[in-house]
Structure formats: structure tokens, C-alpha cells
Design a protein around this motif. Structure first.
Motif, PDB file in Angstrom:
ATOM      1  N   GLU A 113       0.760  -1.136   0.014  1.00 23.30           N
ATOM      2  CA  GLU A 113      -0.122   0.120   0.094  1.00 23.30           C
ATOM      3  C   GLU A 113       0.863   1.234   0.012  1.00 23.30           C
ATOM      4  O   GLU A 113       0.730   1.942  -0.747  1.00 23.30           O
ATOM      5  CB  GLU A 113      -1.005  -0.041   1.345  1.00 23.30           C
ATOM      6  N   GLY A 114       1.804   1.324   0.698  1.00 25.75           N
ATOM      7  CA  GLY A 114       2.865   2.388   0.737  1.00 25.75           C
ATOM      8  C   GLY A 114       3.512   2.601  -0.594  1.00 25.75           C
ATOM      9  O   GLY A 114       3.840   3.839  -1.041  1.00 25.75           O
ATOM     10  N   GLN A 115       3.861   1.629  -1.052  1.00 30.51           N
ATOM     11  CA  GLN A 115       4.439   1.571  -2.324  1.00 30.51           C
ATOM     12  C   GLN A 115       3.662   2.194  -3.418  1.00 30.51           C
ATOM     13  O   GLN A 115       4.183   3.011  -4.372  1.00 30.51           O
ATOM     14  CB  GLN A 115       5.053   0.363  -2.811  1.00 30.51           C
ATOM     15  N   THR A 116       2.543   1.599  -3.350  1.00 33.26           N
ATOM     16  CA  THR A 116       1.328   2.333  -4.316  1.00 33.26           C
ATOM     17  C   THR A 116       1.382   3.990  -4.272  1.00 33.26           C
ATOM     18  O   THR A 116       1.298   4.644  -5.256  1.00 33.26           O
ATOM     19  CB  THR A 116       0.017   1.608  -4.329  1.00 33.26           C
ATOM     20  N   ALA A 117       1.308   4.163  -2.759  1.00 33.05           N
ATOM     21  CA  ALA A 117       1.102   5.842  -2.632  1.00 33.05           C
ATOM     22  C   ALA A 117       2.534   6.397  -3.137  1.00 33.05           C
ATOM     23  O   ALA A 117       2.251   7.460  -3.722  1.00 33.05           O
ATOM     24  CB  ALA A 117       0.983   5.845  -0.990  1.00 33.05           C
ATOM     25  N   PHE A 118       3.489   5.710  -2.905  1.00 36.24           N
ATOM     26  CA  PHE A 118       4.791   6.293  -3.159  1.00 36.24           C
ATOM     27  C   PHE A 118       4.842   6.680  -4.821  1.00 36.24           C
ATOM     28  O   PHE A 118       5.093   7.794  -5.151  1.00 36.24           O
ATOM     29  CB  PHE A 118       5.829   5.196  -3.017  1.00 36.24           C
ATOM     30  N   PHE A 119       4.253   5.679  -5.645  1.00 41.10           N
ATOM     31  CA  PHE A 119       4.359   6.049  -6.998  1.00 41.10           C
ATOM     32  C   PHE A 119       3.359   7.015  -7.371  1.00 41.10           C
ATOM     33  O   PHE A 119       3.311   7.817  -8.527  1.00 41.10           O
ATOM     34  CB  PHE A 119       4.372   4.887  -7.782  1.00 41.10           C
ATOM     35  N   ALA A 120       2.305   6.904  -6.788  1.00 41.17           N
ATOM     36  CA  ALA A 120       1.021   7.783  -7.289  1.00 41.17           C
ATOM     37  C   ALA A 120       1.477   9.175  -6.716  1.00 41.17           C
ATOM     38  O   ALA A 120       1.262  10.296  -7.500  1.00 41.17           O
ATOM     39  CB  ALA A 120      -0.170   7.626  -6.148  1.00 41.17           C
ATOM     40  N   LYS A 121       2.445   9.471  -5.797  1.00 40.26           N
ATOM     41  CA  LYS A 121       2.766  10.931  -5.478  1.00 40.26           C
ATOM     42  C   LYS A 121       3.659  11.358  -6.661  1.00 40.26           C
ATOM     43  O   LYS A 121       3.964  12.583  -6.857  1.00 40.26           O
ATOM     44  CB  LYS A 121       3.623  10.885  -4.125  1.00 40.26           C
ATOM     45  N   LEU A 122       4.532  10.376  -7.078  1.00 42.47           N
ATOM     46  CA  LEU A 122       5.421  10.689  -8.215  1.00 42.47           C
ATOM     47  C   LEU A 122       4.595  11.088  -9.411  1.00 42.47           C
ATOM     48  O   LEU A 122       5.039  12.045 -10.045  1.00 42.47           O
ATOM     49  CB  LEU A 122       6.325   9.482  -8.566  1.00 42.47           C
ATOM     50  N   ARG A 123       3.718  10.180  -9.741  1.00 43.99           N
ATOM     51  CA  ARG A 123       2.799  10.623 -10.895  1.00 43.99           C
ATOM     52  C   ARG A 123       2.043  12.112 -10.731  1.00 43.99           C
ATOM     53  O   ARG A 123       2.140  12.796 -11.809  1.00 43.99           O
ATOM     54  CB  ARG A 123       1.766   9.562 -11.304  1.00 43.99           C
ATOM     55  N   MET A 124       1.535  12.247  -9.575  1.00 41.77           N
ATOM     56  CA  MET A 124       1.015  13.624  -9.311  1.00 41.77           C
ATOM     57  C   MET A 124       1.911  14.710  -9.301  1.00 41.77           C
ATOM     58  O   MET A 124       1.647  15.991  -9.917  1.00 41.77           O
ATOM     59  CB  MET A 124       0.182  13.678  -7.912  1.00 41.77           C
ATOM     60  N   PHE A 125       3.503  14.582  -9.017  1.00 46.25           N
ATOM     61  CA  PHE A 125       4.146  15.573  -9.035  1.00 46.25           C
ATOM     62  C   PHE A 125       4.553  15.942 -10.483  1.00 46.25           C
ATOM     63  O   PHE A 125       4.334  16.914 -10.885  1.00 46.25           O
ATOM     64  CB  PHE A 125       5.394  14.989  -8.543  1.00 46.25           C
ATOM     65  N   GLN A 183       4.223  -2.604 -12.558  1.00 46.21           N
ATOM     66  CA  GLN A 183       2.931  -1.848 -12.569  1.00 46.21           C
ATOM     67  C   GLN A 183       2.870  -0.408 -12.692  1.00 46.21           C
ATOM     68  O   GLN A 183       2.053   0.403 -13.289  1.00 46.21           O
ATOM     69  CB  GLN A 183       2.100  -1.998 -11.102  1.00 46.21           C
ATOM     70  N   ASN A 184       4.128   0.072 -12.572  1.00 49.92           N
ATOM     71  CA  ASN A 184       4.183   1.599 -12.443  1.00 49.92           C
ATOM     72  C   ASN A 184       5.059   2.211 -13.541  1.00 49.92           C
ATOM     73  O   ASN A 184       5.055   3.639 -13.592  1.00 49.92           O
ATOM     74  CB  ASN A 184       4.708   2.184 -10.915  1.00 49.92           C
ATOM     75  N   PHE A 185       5.683   1.465 -14.205  1.00 45.62           N
ATOM     76  CA  PHE A 185       6.673   2.108 -15.388  1.00 45.62           C
ATOM     77  C   PHE A 185       6.582   1.231 -16.644  1.00 45.62           C
ATOM     78  O   PHE A 185       6.117  -0.088 -16.693  1.00 45.62           O
ATOM     79  CB  PHE A 185       7.950   1.999 -14.969  1.00 45.62           C
ATOM     80  N   ARG A 186       6.684   1.837 -17.789  1.00 44.96           N
ATOM     81  CA  ARG A 186       6.605   1.298 -19.226  1.00 44.96           C
ATOM     82  C   ARG A 186       8.066   0.564 -19.379  1.00 44.96           C
ATOM     83  O   ARG A 186       8.182  -0.471 -20.174  1.00 44.96           O
ATOM     84  CB  ARG A 186       6.350   2.282 -20.351  1.00 44.96           C
ATOM     85  N   THR A 187       9.096   1.162 -18.913  1.00 45.13           N
ATOM     86  CA  THR A 187      10.120   0.921 -19.207  1.00 45.13           C
ATOM     87  C   THR A 187      11.234   1.304 -17.916  1.00 45.13           C
ATOM     88  O   THR A 187      10.851   2.046 -17.264  1.00 45.13           O
ATOM     89  CB  THR A 187      11.101   1.389 -20.442  1.00 45.13           C
ATOM     90  N   MET A 188      12.464   0.431 -17.817  1.00 44.07           N
ATOM     91  CA  MET A 188      13.251   0.902 -16.733  1.00 44.07           C
ATOM     92  C   MET A 188      14.554   0.558 -17.134  1.00 44.07           C
ATOM     93  O   MET A 188      15.037  -0.471 -17.733  1.00 44.07           O
ATOM     94  CB  MET A 188      12.938  -0.210 -15.350  1.00 44.07           C
ATOM     95  N   ARG A 189      15.472   1.674 -16.860  1.00 49.08           N
ATOM     96  CA  ARG A 189      16.738   1.765 -17.495  1.00 49.08           C
ATOM     97  C   ARG A 189      17.786   1.271 -16.400  1.00 49.08           C
ATOM     98  O   ARG A 189      17.589   1.456 -15.125  1.00 49.08           O
ATOM     99  CB  ARG A 189      17.367   3.169 -17.974  1.00 49.08           C
ATOM    100  N   THR A 190      18.785   0.269 -16.715  1.00 47.70           N
ATOM    101  CA  THR A 190      19.936  -0.163 -15.826  1.00 47.70           C
ATOM    102  C   THR A 190      21.055   0.538 -16.432  1.00 47.70           C
ATOM    103  O   THR A 190      21.183   1.243 -17.690  1.00 47.70           O
ATOM    104  CB  THR A 190      20.134  -1.587 -15.888  1.00 47.70           C
ATOM    105  N   TYR A 191      22.217   0.327 -15.634  1.00 51.67           N
ATOM    106  CA  TYR A 191      23.515   1.070 -16.317  1.00 51.67           C
ATOM    107  C   TYR A 191      24.578   0.440 -15.679  1.00 51.67           C
ATOM    108  O   TYR A 191      24.620  -0.379 -14.582  1.00 51.67           O
ATOM    109  CB  TYR A 191      23.505   2.702 -15.778  1.00 51.67           C
ATOM    110  N   GLY A 192      25.777   0.411 -16.412  1.00 51.61           N
ATOM    111  CA  GLY A 192      26.946  -0.275 -15.984  1.00 51.61           C
ATOM    112  C   GLY A 192      28.283   0.489 -16.503  1.00 51.61           C
ATOM    113  O   GLY A 192      28.012   1.157 -17.485  1.00 51.61           O
ATOM    114  N   GLY A 193      29.366   0.229 -16.201  1.00 53.31           N
ATOM    115  CA  GLY A 193      30.334   0.532 -17.035  1.00 53.31           C
ATOM    116  C   GLY A 193      30.421  -0.183 -18.211  1.00 53.31           C
ATOM    117  O   GLY A 193      29.953  -1.191 -18.481  1.00 53.31           O
ATOM    118  N   PRO A 194      31.590   0.060 -19.107  1.00 51.08           N
ATOM    119  CA  PRO A 194      31.929  -0.494 -20.298  1.00 51.08           C
ATOM    120  C   PRO A 194      32.920  -1.701 -19.768  1.00 51.08           C
ATOM    121  O   PRO A 194      33.087  -1.937 -18.583  1.00 51.08           O
ATOM    122  CB  PRO A 194      32.573   0.313 -21.244  1.00 51.08           C
ATOM    123  N   ASN A 195      32.845  -2.664 -20.774  1.00 51.66           N
ATOM    124  CA  ASN A 195      33.897  -3.861 -20.792  1.00 51.66           C
ATOM    125  C   ASN A 195      35.319  -3.245 -20.443  1.00 51.66           C
ATOM    126  O   ASN A 195      35.739  -2.107 -20.980  1.00 51.66           O
ATOM    127  CB  ASN A 195      33.880  -4.791 -21.771  1.00 51.66           C
TER     128      ASN A 195
END
Length: 473
Positions: free
Chosen positions: A318-330, A361-373
Motif C-alpha cells: 500500500e505504501g509503495q502504491t502511494a509512493f508512486f502515486a505521489k510521483l505521478r501527481m508531481f 505496474q508503475n513504469f513502461r520501461t526501466m533503465r539499468t546502467y553499468g560501466g563498459p567492458n
């Protein structure tokens, strides 16, 4: 990532929210800032286009559909299966070649031209997956059949540990996911840039008729294997997608000043808006709006008020749902667009399988990142696909990595990744953290050189993640 050095006080946050017309009583309550209403409010268009024209090269459905499989493979009944009520589960410590009767009586499918898209495999990681680390290799064939595979094949591999959504616990399974190799060229023998090798004469990439899955196991492991598919790529050129974390000011004062000379947009992920936006050395709301409305940038999403995994986990569903609802509202209240595409953080990362569902549930895509080889190897084994092979885990490379901070760093290093994207008609995604202050001369020069190169070419464009998805939807 966000640090406590730049956290706004409660009064400062309330002032910022009030100044921009946001109801402070709904956004933060003393002592309970991340677990309060609104539970509903604001929405993002999170539609992710399903690829068209998929061709199956291997069917990982039931053991009855396999040819000559061992006792290490079994049908496992579970509610998480993506095909019916069971999944093919491997348990063991011996390498295994898995063959499926994909083409019915003949064992082969009509020939597929894999140079015009990507090849991907679906799989699910089991408990202690790292303990049995190895590779999952996909072999592409143009002759023989799954019952009698030809010794002429082309194989690509992917290390289990390279950025996958993997379980860490002793009794934990990860979600179903896929990885892919984009842009098989007409000649693909021993292409180290994409982890591709050739056995015998190799396959004919314009006429692939079936695939086999070769699990190379380095210890005891469990996993589930699904289909191998060819996914057409409708794009006609490559793409550079340049992303920024944490709302750092140098994205505006350094990078945007250079990129705007060429009309190139970026994507910024404010790490935790209630903490970062307007804080010292961070972008203000006005600057975010300027990047979006004047320079065409996408304002993506990070987290709302914390990047700490333990704090986020303690919120509960429930708290995580509120967490992302606030982000969308922002985003909605400030007129910022593009938040449906998000970014993992150092602590709230793709390997935390217990929060995967709420992230999905809250995002269309999510980016990861890292250093090159490491130096001496290709910058990245392979870049991103079009369409994205795994929207919840697309890969980005650190533009400010020490490997690139050398004379002619763009021409000798970074350009290899850009050329790869152009050849594959797919994406080279970069990420930076505080990389463009006035003293960071090599990073600034590398960016100038890359902008000039991409601007002069017709085989690649510089766009946002939203532009990229729209280009093949």
C-alpha cells in the motif's frame, strides 16, 4: 545517486510544493512521509507496443515437445508459467543441449531472415542462480533438423549475470524475462562485439530454420527455459539515447548547452523529486520545464522520496502504491511529461525481485546502467534492440567511465558503441552522473565529438526513449 547532503528540510519541501500548487498535506505527513495518501491520483500512458511479426525458432513449452531430453529437465506446474500451466525446468550441474520439435513433422520452420531484427530467448532464473553461473547459448541452424542438428551453426551467448533480473535468496525465483542479440549482419562469423561465434560453415543468416538451446553450466543451478523467437525491427536507422541521473545541475549548464547546438534532446531521471528538485547543485522545476519545453527533453522518473531499498521495502504494497502515486501527481501538477519511463537506482535495483511487480505496474520501461567492458574488449557485448528485448531492464553504458577519459576518447572508444547501434538499427543508450562540470574537459570534449559525428550521419539519430518506442509502435 541522491545523498543526505542535499535533502530538503520539511519546511523547505512544504514551501516548494506550495509554490507549485501541490497539496502538502497529501504529499508529506510528519513521521510518515512515504506511506500516506493519495493511493490514487494521476496516470501515465504505460502502453508498451507488442512486437509484430514474431517467428518461433524453438518452443520451450513441455517436455513432450522436446527431442531426447534428459532427466534434468521436467515439466514444472506453477502459476507463473507464461505458457499454459507448466514450464520447462532445468535442475542440475551438467551442460545440456535442448532441442524442440518446433516445426511439427519436419522439425523445421519456414526460413527466417534474422538480419532484419533480433533473436531473443525467454527464461526464468531459479534459487541461488549465481552459484551455478554459466552461459545460455542459442544456436541458429539453416540445415539439418532438431532431431539431427547440423554441425554448421552460429551461436550467441549471454552471461547469466550480465544485468539480468536475478534472485539472490536460497528459495527465490526471479520473474520471466528475455534477452536478445540485435542486428545479425550478413557476415556474422566470430563477431566478438555481440558474443557471436560460428561452428563449421555457420548458419545462413538470411535463412534460419530452427534454433537449439545449449546451457553451459558452471555449477548446480535451476532455471526455466521458454521460446526462442525472431523479432522484426521496423526501424531504418540507429539511435543515440543520452540519459542523466539525479537532476544534477551540470545536465543543464554543461551537457544541454552543447547538445542544444545540434538540436539533440536528452532524458533526465530526477532521482527523488521530493529530495532533489531545487536542492543545491540540482535542477530547479523551471530548468526541468525549460529542458522539456525548449529543448525537447524527456523528464523520466526515478523514485519519489527515497532511493534506499530497505526504506522502500518497509512501506509495504500500500505504501509503495502511494509512493508512486505521489510521483505521478508531481509530474502531472508541474506539467512534466515522460515519467512512464523510469530508472533503477543503486539500491532499488533490478536484482531486487521482491519489488519487481510494483515497479512493473508503475513504469513502461526501466533503465539499468553499468560501466563498459575492460579496455581491450568491445565496449559492450551488444547494445539494445528495437523493439526493446526486456523493457524492464534495458541497458545503458556509463559515458564518463575512466576507459573513455583518454585522448580521442570518442573516436577510439565510444564511437564503437555508436557504430554498433547504427549497424543494428537499434539503440546506444548512455548514462551520466555529474560528468559535465567545467573542469571535466575530456567528458565535455567526448560529448562535443559525439554530437558532431551523429549530426553528420544519416544512419543514426539522437532521440529520447519515448521517441524510440514511438518509432516502432
Amino acid at each position: 545517486m541522491a545523498t543526505t547532503d542535499n535533502i530538503l528540510s520539511g519546511d523547505d519541501l512544504a514551501t516548494m510544493l506550495r509554490d507549485y500548487g501541490l497539496p502538502t498535506t497529501e504529499w508529506q505527513t510528519a513521521g510518515k512521509s512515504d506511506a500516506v495518501a493519495p493511493l490514487i491520483g494521476g496516470t501515465w500512458n504505460q502502453h508498451y507496443p507488442y512486437p509484430k511479426g514474431i517467428k518461433k525458432l524453438f518452443l520451450g513449452r513441455t517436455k513432450a515437445g522436446l527431442i531426447g531430453s534428459s532427466t534434468r529437465i521436467a515439466d514444472n506446474t506453477n502459476s507463473d508459467s507464461i505458457y499454459g500451466t507448466s514450464a520447462l525446468r532445468y535442475s542440475g550441474n551438467v551442460s545440456e543441449l535442448i532441442r524442440s520439435n518446433v516445426g511439427g513433422a519436419s522439425g523445421v520452420m519456414p526460413a527466417v531472415d534474422v538480419t532484419k531484427g533480433s533473436v531473443r530467448v525467454w527464461f526464468r532464473a531459479g534459487p541461488n542462480f549465481f552459484n551455478g553461473s554459466g552461459t545460455v547459448n542459442i544456436r541458429l541452424h539453416s540445415s539439418g533438423s532438431p532431431a539431427s542438428p547440423s554441425s554448421d551453426y552460429t551461436e550467441f551467448n549471454h552471461y547469466f549475470s550480465r544485468g539480468q533480473i536475478v534472485p539472490r535468496g536460497a528459495d527465490e525465483w526471479g520473474p520471466w524475462q528475455c534477452f536478445a542479440v540485435p542486428g545479425f549482419n550478413a557476415t556474422i562469423a566470430n563477431d566478438g562485439l555481440k558474443g557471436i561465434t560460428q561452428a563449421g560453415a555457420g548458419c545462413v543468416p538470411t535463412a534460419v530454420t530452427y534454433a537449439t538451446v545449449n546451457l553451459q553450466v558452471g555449477g548446480t543451478l535451476q532455471c526455466e527455459v521458454g521460446d526462442v523467437e525472431f523479432v522484426p525491427n521496423p526501424r531504418t536507422k540507429g539511435a543515440v539515447i543520452f540519459t542523466f541521473d539525479d537532476s544534477r545541475l551540470d545536465a543543464f549548464t554543461g551537457a544541454a548547452e552543447i547538445m542544444s547546438r545540434y538540436g539533440f534532446p536528452g532524458v533526465v531521471f530526477p532521482g527523488a523529486p521530493s529530495v532533489e528538485v531545487g536542492a543545491p547543485n540540482r535542477l530547479s522545476v523551471t530548468q526541468l520545464r525549460t529542458l522539456q519545453d525548449v529543448h525537447g527533453w524527456q523528464i523520466g522518473s526515478g523514485m519519489w522520496s527515497t532511493e534506499d531499498y530497505t526504506t522502500f521495502q518497509a512501506l509495504g504494497k500500500e505504501g509503495q502504491t502511494a509512493f508512486f502515486a505521489k510521483l505521478r501527481m508531481f509530474h502531472a501538477a508541474l506539467g512534466l511529461r515522460g515519467g512512464m519511463d523510469g530508472s533503477y537506482q543503486t539500491s532499488i535495483s533490478q536484482d531486487k525481485t521482491d519489488i519487481y511487480d510494483v515497479i512493473r505496474q508503475n513504469f513502461r520501461t526501466m533503465r539499468t546502467y553499468g560501466g563498459p567492458n575492460p579496455t581491450g574488449q568491445p565496449v559492450m557485448q551488444f547494445g539494445e534492440c528495437a523493439p526493446l528485448s526486456e523493457p524492464m531492464r534495458y541497458k545503458a553504458i556509463d559515458f564518463s567511465a575512466s576507459r573513455f577519459n583518454v585522448t580521442n576518447g570518442y573516436a577510439n572508444q565510444i564511437k564503437e558503441f555508436v557504430d554498433q547501434a547504427a549497424n543494428n538499427k537499434a539503440a546506444a543508450v548512455f548514462v551520466v552522473h555529474n560528468a559535465f562540470e567545467s573542469t571535466m574537459t575530456q567528458n565535455l570534449q567526448n560529448l562535443r565529438d559525439m554530437c558532431a559525428d551523429v549530426y553528420s550521419r544519416s544512419d543514426i539519430e539522437w532521440i529520447t526513449m519515448d521517441d524510440y518506442i514511438r518509432s516502432y509502435s
